[in-house]
Design a protein around this motif. Structure first.
Motif, PDB file in Angstrom:
ATOM      1  N   TRP A   1     -18.774 -45.536  25.438  1.00 53.78           N
ATOM      2  CA  TRP A   1     -18.639 -46.542  26.513  1.00 53.78           C
ATOM      3  C   TRP A   1     -17.200 -46.565  27.035  1.00 53.78           C
ATOM      4  O   TRP A   1     -16.987 -46.628  28.248  1.00 53.78           O
ATOM      5  CB  TRP A   1     -19.055 -47.910  25.975  1.00 53.78           C
ATOM      6  CG  TRP A   1     -18.891 -48.992  27.006  1.00 53.78           C
ATOM      7  CD1 TRP A   1     -17.887 -49.914  27.084  1.00 53.78           C
ATOM      8  CD2 TRP A   1     -19.746 -49.248  28.113  1.00 53.78           C
ATOM      9  NE1 TRP A   1     -18.054 -50.726  28.174  1.00 53.78           N
ATOM     10  CE2 TRP A   1     -19.207 -50.337  28.823  1.00 53.78           C
ATOM     11  CE3 TRP A   1     -20.946 -48.656  28.554  1.00 53.78           C
ATOM     12  CZ2 TRP A   1     -19.806 -50.856  29.964  1.00 53.78           C
ATOM     13  CZ3 TRP A   1     -21.529 -49.184  29.694  1.00 53.78           C
ATOM     14  CH2 TRP A   1     -20.968 -50.270  30.398  1.00 53.78           C
ATOM     15  N   ASP A   2     -16.245 -46.540  26.120  1.00 51.46           N
ATOM     16  CA  ASP A   2     -14.845 -46.545  26.558  1.00 51.46           C
ATOM     17  C   ASP A   2     -14.542 -45.311  27.409  1.00 51.46           C
ATOM     18  O   ASP A   2     -13.776 -45.382  28.378  1.00 51.46           O
ATOM     19  CB  ASP A   2     -13.923 -46.574  25.338  1.00 51.46           C
ATOM     20  CG  ASP A   2     -13.986 -47.920  24.597  1.00 51.46           C
ATOM     21  OD1 ASP A   2     -14.464 -48.899  25.224  1.00 51.46           O
ATOM     22  OD2 ASP A   2     -13.577 -47.973  23.439  1.00 51.46           O
ATOM     23  N   ARG A   3     -15.144 -44.192  27.028  1.00 46.39           N
ATOM     24  CA  ARG A   3     -14.945 -42.962  27.817  1.00 46.39           C
ATOM     25  C   ARG A   3     -15.518 -43.107  29.204  1.00 46.39           C
ATOM     26  O   ARG A   3     -14.897 -42.702  30.198  1.00 46.39           O
ATOM     27  CB  ARG A   3     -15.581 -41.779  27.094  1.00 46.39           C
ATOM     28  CG  ARG A   3     -15.428 -40.449  27.821  1.00 46.39           C
ATOM     29  CD  ARG A   3     -15.904 -39.308  26.949  1.00 46.39           C
ATOM     30  NE  ARG A   3     -15.833 -38.036  27.650  1.00 46.39           N
ATOM     31  CZ  ARG A   3     -16.818 -37.540  28.399  1.00 46.39           C
ATOM     32  NH1 ARG A   3     -17.963 -38.220  28.527  1.00 46.39           N
ATOM     33  NH2 ARG A   3     -16.664 -36.374  29.018  1.00 46.39           N
ATOM     34  N   LEU A   4     -16.720 -43.704  29.315  1.00 48.58           N
ATOM     35  CA  LEU A   4     -17.336 -43.924  30.632  1.00 48.58           C
ATOM     36  C   LEU A   4     -16.478 -44.850  31.491  1.00 48.58           C
ATOM     37  O   LEU A   4     -16.232 -44.575  32.674  1.00 48.58           O
ATOM     38  CB  LEU A   4     -18.732 -44.513  30.465  1.00 48.58           C
ATOM     39  CG  LEU A   4     -19.828 -43.578  29.972  1.00 48.58           C
ATOM     40  CD1 LEU A   4     -21.104 -44.371  29.679  1.00 48.58           C
ATOM     41  CD2 LEU A   4     -20.099 -42.494  31.003  1.00 48.58           C
ATOM     42  N   VAL A   5     -16.042 -45.945  30.879  1.00 42.04           N
ATOM     43  CA  VAL A   5     -15.222 -46.904  31.634  1.00 42.04           C
ATOM     44  C   VAL A   5     -13.900 -46.273  32.057  1.00 42.04           C
ATOM     45  O   VAL A   5     -13.447 -46.418  33.203  1.00 42.04           O
ATOM     46  CB  VAL A   5     -14.962 -48.170  30.781  1.00 42.04           C
ATOM     47  CG1 VAL A   5     -13.959 -49.095  31.484  1.00 42.04           C
ATOM     48  CG2 VAL A   5     -16.262 -48.912  30.526  1.00 42.04           C
ATOM     49  N   GLY A   6     -13.263 -45.564  31.147  1.00 40.60           N
ATOM     50  CA  GLY A   6     -11.991 -44.930  31.464  1.00 40.60           C
ATOM     51  C   GLY A   6     -12.131 -43.873  32.558  1.00 40.60           C
ATOM     52  O   GLY A   6     -11.289 -43.774  33.465  1.00 40.60           O
ATOM     53  N   GLN A   7     -13.201 -43.077  32.495  1.00 41.61           N
ATOM     54  CA  GLN A   7     -13.414 -42.049  33.511  1.00 41.61           C
ATOM     55  C   GLN A   7     -13.689 -42.666  34.869  1.00 41.61           C
ATOM     56  O   GLN A   7     -13.201 -42.180  35.903  1.00 41.61           O
ATOM     57  CB  GLN A   7     -14.579 -41.143  33.098  1.00 41.61           C
ATOM     58  CG  GLN A   7     -14.724 -39.897  33.960  1.00 41.61           C
ATOM     59  CD  GLN A   7     -13.542 -38.960  33.827  1.00 41.61           C
ATOM     60  OE1 GLN A   7     -12.965 -38.802  32.734  1.00 41.61           O
ATOM     61  NE2 GLN A   7     -13.130 -38.361  34.939  1.00 41.61           N
ATOM     62  N   LEU A   8     -14.473 -43.751  34.859  1.00 40.53           N
ATOM     63  CA  LEU A   8     -14.776 -44.422  36.136  1.00 40.53           C
ATOM     64  C   LEU A   8     -13.520 -45.036  36.734  1.00 40.53           C
ATOM     65  O   LEU A   8     -13.309 -44.971  37.951  1.00 40.53           O
ATOM     66  CB  LEU A   8     -15.842 -45.490  35.901  1.00 40.53           C
ATOM     67  CG  LEU A   8     -16.453 -46.127  37.151  1.00 40.53           C
ATOM     68  CD1 LEU A   8     -17.052 -45.048  38.062  1.00 40.53           C
ATOM     69  CD2 LEU A   8     -17.530 -47.141  36.780  1.00 40.53           C
ATOM     70  N   ASP A   9     -12.669 -45.636  35.877  1.00 38.99           N
ATOM     71  CA  ASP A   9     -11.410 -46.197  36.380  1.00 38.99           C
ATOM     72  C   ASP A   9     -10.516 -45.103  36.953  1.00 38.99           C
ATOM     73  O   ASP A   9      -9.871 -45.280  37.993  1.00 38.99           O
ATOM     74  CB  ASP A   9     -10.679 -46.936  35.252  1.00 38.99           C
ATOM     75  CG  ASP A   9     -11.364 -48.246  34.876  1.00 38.99           C
ATOM     76  OD1 ASP A   9     -12.173 -48.737  35.698  1.00 38.99           O
ATOM     77  OD2 ASP A   9     -11.104 -48.749  33.777  1.00 38.99           O
ATOM     78  N   PHE A  10     -10.497 -43.950  36.266  1.00 36.99           N
ATOM     79  CA  PHE A  10      -9.689 -42.819  36.755  1.00 36.99           C
ATOM     80  C   PHE A  10     -10.185 -42.349  38.128  1.00 36.99           C
ATOM     81  O   PHE A  10      -9.381 -42.094  39.030  1.00 36.99           O
ATOM     82  CB  PHE A  10      -9.760 -41.666  35.747  1.00 36.99           C
ATOM     83  CG  PHE A  10      -9.142 -40.400  36.245  1.00 36.99           C
ATOM     84  CD1 PHE A  10      -7.770 -40.246  36.311  1.00 36.99           C
ATOM     85  CD2 PHE A  10      -9.952 -39.339  36.685  1.00 36.99           C
ATOM     86  CE1 PHE A  10      -7.207 -39.067  36.781  1.00 36.99           C
ATOM     87  CE2 PHE A  10      -9.387 -38.170  37.169  1.00 36.99           C
ATOM     88  CZ  PHE A  10      -8.007 -38.029  37.215  1.00 36.99           C
ATOM     89  N   VAL A  11     -11.499 -42.221  38.270  1.00 34.69           N
ATOM     90  CA  VAL A  11     -12.063 -41.776  39.542  1.00 34.69           C
ATOM     91  C   VAL A  11     -11.745 -42.777  40.652  1.00 34.69           C
ATOM     92  O   VAL A  11     -11.432 -42.393  41.785  1.00 34.69           O
ATOM     93  CB  VAL A  11     -13.577 -41.563  39.410  1.00 34.69           C
ATOM     94  CG1 VAL A  11     -14.203 -41.320  40.780  1.00 34.69           C
ATOM     95  CG2 VAL A  11     -13.872 -40.398  38.485  1.00 34.69           C
ATOM     96  N   LYS A  12     -11.795 -44.071  40.325  1.00 32.94           N
ATOM     97  CA  LYS A  12     -11.490 -45.092  41.329  1.00 32.94           C
ATOM     98  C   LYS A  12     -10.035 -44.986  41.773  1.00 32.94           C
ATOM     99  O   LYS A  12      -9.721 -45.124  42.964  1.00 32.94           O
ATOM    100  CB  LYS A  12     -11.773 -46.483  40.768  1.00 32.94           C
ATOM    101  CG  LYS A  12     -13.254 -46.802  40.620  1.00 32.94           C
ATOM    102  CD  LYS A  12     -13.457 -48.208  40.048  1.00 32.94           C
ATOM    103  CE  LYS A  12     -14.936 -48.537  39.927  1.00 32.94           C
ATOM    104  NZ  LYS A  12     -15.165 -49.879  39.346  1.00 32.94           N
ATOM    105  N   ARG A  13      -9.134 -44.755  40.794  1.00 32.07           N
ATOM    106  CA  ARG A  13      -7.722 -44.590  41.161  1.00 32.07           C
ATOM    107  C   ARG A  13      -7.517 -43.343  42.024  1.00 32.07           C
ATOM    108  O   ARG A  13      -6.723 -43.343  42.960  1.00 32.07           O
ATOM    109  CB  ARG A  13      -6.859 -44.514  39.905  1.00 32.07           C
ATOM    110  CG  ARG A  13      -6.755 -45.825  39.152  1.00 32.07           C
ATOM    111  CD  ARG A  13      -5.619 -45.769  38.140  1.00 32.07           C
ATOM    112  NE  ARG A  13      -5.811 -44.687  37.167  1.00 32.07           N
ATOM    113  CZ  ARG A  13      -6.492 -44.811  36.030  1.00 32.07           C
ATOM    114  NH1 ARG A  13      -7.084 -45.960  35.729  1.00 32.07           N
ATOM    115  NH2 ARG A  13      -6.594 -43.783  35.190  1.00 32.07           N
TER     116      ARG A  13
END
Length: 301
Positions: free
Chosen positions: A190-202
């Motif tokens: 889950w942390d990986r999904l959230v972190g990847q999504l935040d990265f893509v948003k940035r």
């Protein structure tokens, strides 16, 4: 008198008849000679008239060929003088291929060159001056086209990255949604999904800013182009009008009114100038709004 009266009456009758015959013959000969003389004079006159008519026909035929040549050459040249300016304006649009503009430009200059080759001295001067100024104008605007193309390619590249980032964002959002729906997701996953999504948003925010920056650069270069086009158009429009009127004068078109035509051509030039000015104002306003929007968003970035 006695000798005269001694001549027999029959002899006088023969002499009279002979004299009458001689006089009649002389009359016939004289009449025939006069008729022949009149005929020779008529034939000479007819021959002279035919020669005059033939010379006239030759001159008329030569004049017709000359006027037809002028129509075939001058009318396209007049159209070219009016179309050349509008073709140069299209250099501002990066969607218009430079090679297509150059091709049309070469055709216009060829038409103007043909007219300059057969025109009278005064007309050749006006057309030649216009051609030289158009060539200089095209070269200068072609140089201003370069930065427009570079900014447009930069905009396309950044916009392409934004599209790819959006695609990635949709993919990671879908993965996150599926994890929530199905449950039983490990904490590290889950942390990986959230972190990847935040990265893509940035990434989306960063590349969107770069895309908008490139769009602003493109607009700035287009603005520089249009302002210079407006200056050159005002300077060259008078030469275009003079060249067009000189060509029409040589054509001797029926019912041509040079003063009225000059007014029409000058009105067209005014409308063209107003169109360019309007485009400059519209682009300036959009650029100002974009800059203001960028300043507002900058602190949040």
């Amino acid at each position: 008198m006695a000798a005269v009266t001694a001549v027999p009456q029959e002899l006088w009758s023969i002499v009279g008849t002979a004299l009458g015959a001689v006089i009649a013959l002389l009359g016939v000969v004289l009449t025939s000679w006069l008729a022949g003389r009149r005929q020779r004079q008529q034939l000479a006159h007819d021959a002279s008239q035919r020669d005059l008519q033939r010379d006239h026909d030759v001159r008329e035929s030569a004049l017709d060929r000359k006027m037809q040549l002028r129509r075939d050459v001058y009318l396209p040249a007049i159209e070219a003088t009016l179309s050349a300016l509008s073709s140069m304006g299209s250099l501002c649009d990066p969607l218009v291929e430079r090679k297509d503009v150059a091709k049309r430009w070469a055709e216009y200059m060829a038409a103007i060159g043909k007219a300059n080759a057969i025109a009278r001295v005064e007309t050749a001067g006006a057309v030649g001056e216009l051609g030289n100024n158009l060539s200089a104008m095209f070269f200068e605007l072609s140089m201003l086209r370069g930065p427009i193309e570079q900014a447009y390619q930069k905009f396309l590249a950044n916009a392409g990255v934004v599209e790819r980032v959006l695609s990635e964002q949709r993919r990671w959002t879908e993965l996150q949604t599926n994890a929530v729906v199905h449950g039983a997701v490990e904490r590290d996953q889950w942390d990986r999904l959230v972190g990847q999504l935040d990265f893509v948003k940035r990434q989306f925010v960063e590349w969107s800013a770069l895309r908008d920056e490139a769009a602003g650069e493109l607009a700035e270069h287009q603005l520089v182009f249009l302002k210079r086009l407006a200056e050159l158009q005002r300077a060259i429009s008078v030469k275009g009008v003079n060249a067009s009127l000189a060509l029409r004068e040589e054509l001797s078109l029926k019912d041509d009114d040079p003063d009225a035509l000059r007014a029409v051509y000058e009105d067209h030039a005014r409308v063209a100038s107003e169109t360019i000015t309007s485009a400059i104002e519209e682009l300036s306003q959009k650029l100002a709004v974009a800059r203001a929007s960028a300043k507002v968003m900058l602190p949040n970035g």
